[in-house]
Design a protein around this motif. Structure first.
Motif, short mmCIF file in Angstrom:
data_model
loop_
_atom_site.label_atom_id
_atom_site.label_comp_id
_atom_site.label_asym_id
_atom_site.label_seq_id
_atom_site.Cartn_x
_atom_site.Cartn_y
_atom_site.Cartn_z
N THR A 1 4.81 18.35 55.78
CA THR A 1 5.94 18.79 57.11
C THR A 1 7.14 19.85 56.25
O THR A 1 7.64 20.37 56.25
CB THR A 1 7.01 17.81 57.51
N ALA A 2 7.49 19.29 54.68
CA ALA A 2 7.96 20.25 54.02
C ALA A 2 7.46 21.69 53.59
O ALA A 2 8.03 22.68 54.35
CB ALA A 2 8.96 19.60 52.80
N LYS A 3 5.70 22.38 53.84
CA LYS A 3 5.54 23.00 54.20
C LYS A 3 5.42 23.52 55.24
O LYS A 3 5.77 25.00 55.61
CB LYS A 3 4.24 23.01 53.35
N LYS A 4 4.86 23.03 55.82
CA LYS A 4 5.28 24.27 57.90
C LYS A 4 6.66 24.02 58.37
O LYS A 4 6.38 25.41 58.72
CB LYS A 4 4.68 22.78 58.32
N LEU A 5 7.84 23.31 57.62
CA LEU A 5 9.07 23.83 57.97
C LEU A 5 9.63 24.75 56.67
O LEU A 5 10.58 25.97 57.46
CB LEU A 5 9.88 22.90 58.11
N GLY A 6 8.70 25.31 55.92
CA GLY A 6 9.08 26.65 55.29
C GLY A 6 9.87 25.72 53.84
O GLY A 6 10.29 26.51 52.79
N TYR A 7 10.13 24.85 53.91
CA TYR A 7 10.54 24.52 52.23
C TYR A 7 9.74 24.08 50.72
O TYR A 7 8.95 24.18 51.44
CB TYR A 7 11.48 22.29 52.43
N ARG A 8 11.16 24.68 49.74
CA ARG A 8 10.37 24.54 48.61
C ARG A 8 10.02 23.08 48.18
O ARG A 8 9.63 23.21 46.94
CB ARG A 8 10.99 25.60 47.26
N SER A 9 11.27 22.32 48.26
CA SER A 9 10.29 20.88 48.29
C SER A 9 11.25 20.10 49.50
O SER A 9 11.23 20.54 50.36
CB SER A 9 11.35 20.61 46.78
N THR A 10 10.34 18.54 48.53
CA THR A 10 10.66 17.57 49.27
C THR A 10 12.05 16.90 49.76
O THR A 10 12.48 16.36 50.99
CB THR A 10 9.88 16.51 49.56
N LYS A 11 13.52 16.96 49.24
CA LYS A 11 14.67 16.86 48.62
C LYS A 11 15.48 16.90 50.29
O LYS A 11 15.72 15.47 50.21
CB LYS A 11 15.13 17.69 48.05
N THR A 12 15.44 18.07 50.82
CA THR A 12 15.94 17.96 51.77
C THR A 12 15.40 16.93 52.98
O THR A 12 16.29 15.98 53.61
CB THR A 12 16.36 19.02 52.91
N LEU A 13 14.84 17.01 53.08
CA LEU A 13 13.75 15.22 53.78
C LEU A 13 13.90 14.13 53.37
O LEU A 13 14.14 13.38 54.48
CB LEU A 13 11.90 15.74 54.30
N TYR A 14 13.49 13.92 52.47
CA TYR A 14 13.95 12.39 51.60
C TYR A 14 15.67 12.31 52.27
O TYR A 14 16.16 11.07 52.21
CB TYR A 14 13.44 12.47 50.21
N ARG A 15 16.22 13.04 51.98
CA ARG A 15 17.95 12.86 52.10
C ARG A 15 18.12 12.74 53.75
O ARG A 15 19.07 11.55 53.33
CB ARG A 15 18.65 14.23 51.81
N LEU A 16 17.54 13.45 53.99
CA LEU A 16 17.76 12.70 56.07
C LEU A 16 17.56 11.42 56.22
O LEU A 16 18.05 10.38 57.04
CB LEU A 16 17.27 14.28 56.21
N LEU A 17 16.10 11.19 55.43
CA LEU A 17 15.62 9.76 55.64
C LEU A 17 16.30 8.93 55.04
O LEU A 17 16.35 8.04 55.74
CB LEU A 17 13.47 9.63 55.16
N SER A 18 16.69 9.12 54.21
CA SER A 18 17.71 7.86 53.71
C SER A 18 19.20 7.33 54.02
O SER A 18 19.28 6.60 54.23
CB SER A 18 17.77 8.26 51.31
N ARG A 19 20.00 9.03 55.14
CA ARG A 19 20.38 8.52 55.25
C ARG A 19 20.44 8.22 57.08
O ARG A 19 20.76 8.23 57.99
CB ARG A 19 21.34 10.14 55.46
N GLU A 20 18.65 7.92 57.62
CA GLU A 20 18.03 7.30 58.57
C GLU A 20 18.91 8.18 59.53
O GLU A 20 18.82 7.87 61.18
CB GLU A 20 18.83 5.43 58.18
N VAL A 21 18.42 9.52 59.51
CA VAL A 21 19.10 10.78 60.41
C VAL A 21 17.41 10.84 61.34
O VAL A 21 17.58 11.67 62.06
CB VAL A 21 19.61 11.74 60.18
N LEU A 22 16.46 10.96 60.46
CA LEU A 22 15.09 11.39 61.22
C LEU A 22 14.48 10.15 61.81
O LEU A 22 13.42 9.98 62.09
CB LEU A 22 14.28 12.10 60.04
#
Length: 81
Positions: A16-37
């Motif tokens: 998913t990070a690659k498809k959205l153009g991110y270099r790392s998964t840090k943003t996605l993991y941060r949003l997952l830990s905040r239960e946003v996604l």
């Protein structure tokens, strides 16, 4: 009456990070830990976590991330004025 089938594409967090153009998964993991996604998660019985890019009856994952991150110069997903 025939049951309706539900078809969607789910990707791992790194895919998913690659498809959205991110270099790392840090943003996605941060949003997952905040239960946003939470609405975009698909959990397999083995415990593997997948994200759904375009779930039915919800905004796309890209739009959801855009609404929950700060606007910075280096962000991949930029807000349009």
């Amino acid at each position: 009456m025939k049951a309706k089938s539900f078809h969607f594409e789910a990707y791992t967090i790194s895919q998913t990070a690659k498809k959205l153009g991110y270099r790392s998964t840090k943003t996605l993991y941060r949003l997952l830990s905040r239960e946003v996604l939470e609405d975009y998660l698909y959990l397999e019985k083995s415990g593997r976590v997948y994200l759904i890019l375009e779930p039915p009856n919800l905004p796309t994952l890209e739009e959801k991330i855009k609404a929950n991150i700060q606007v910075r110069r280096n962000n991949i997903i930029k807000r349009c004025n």
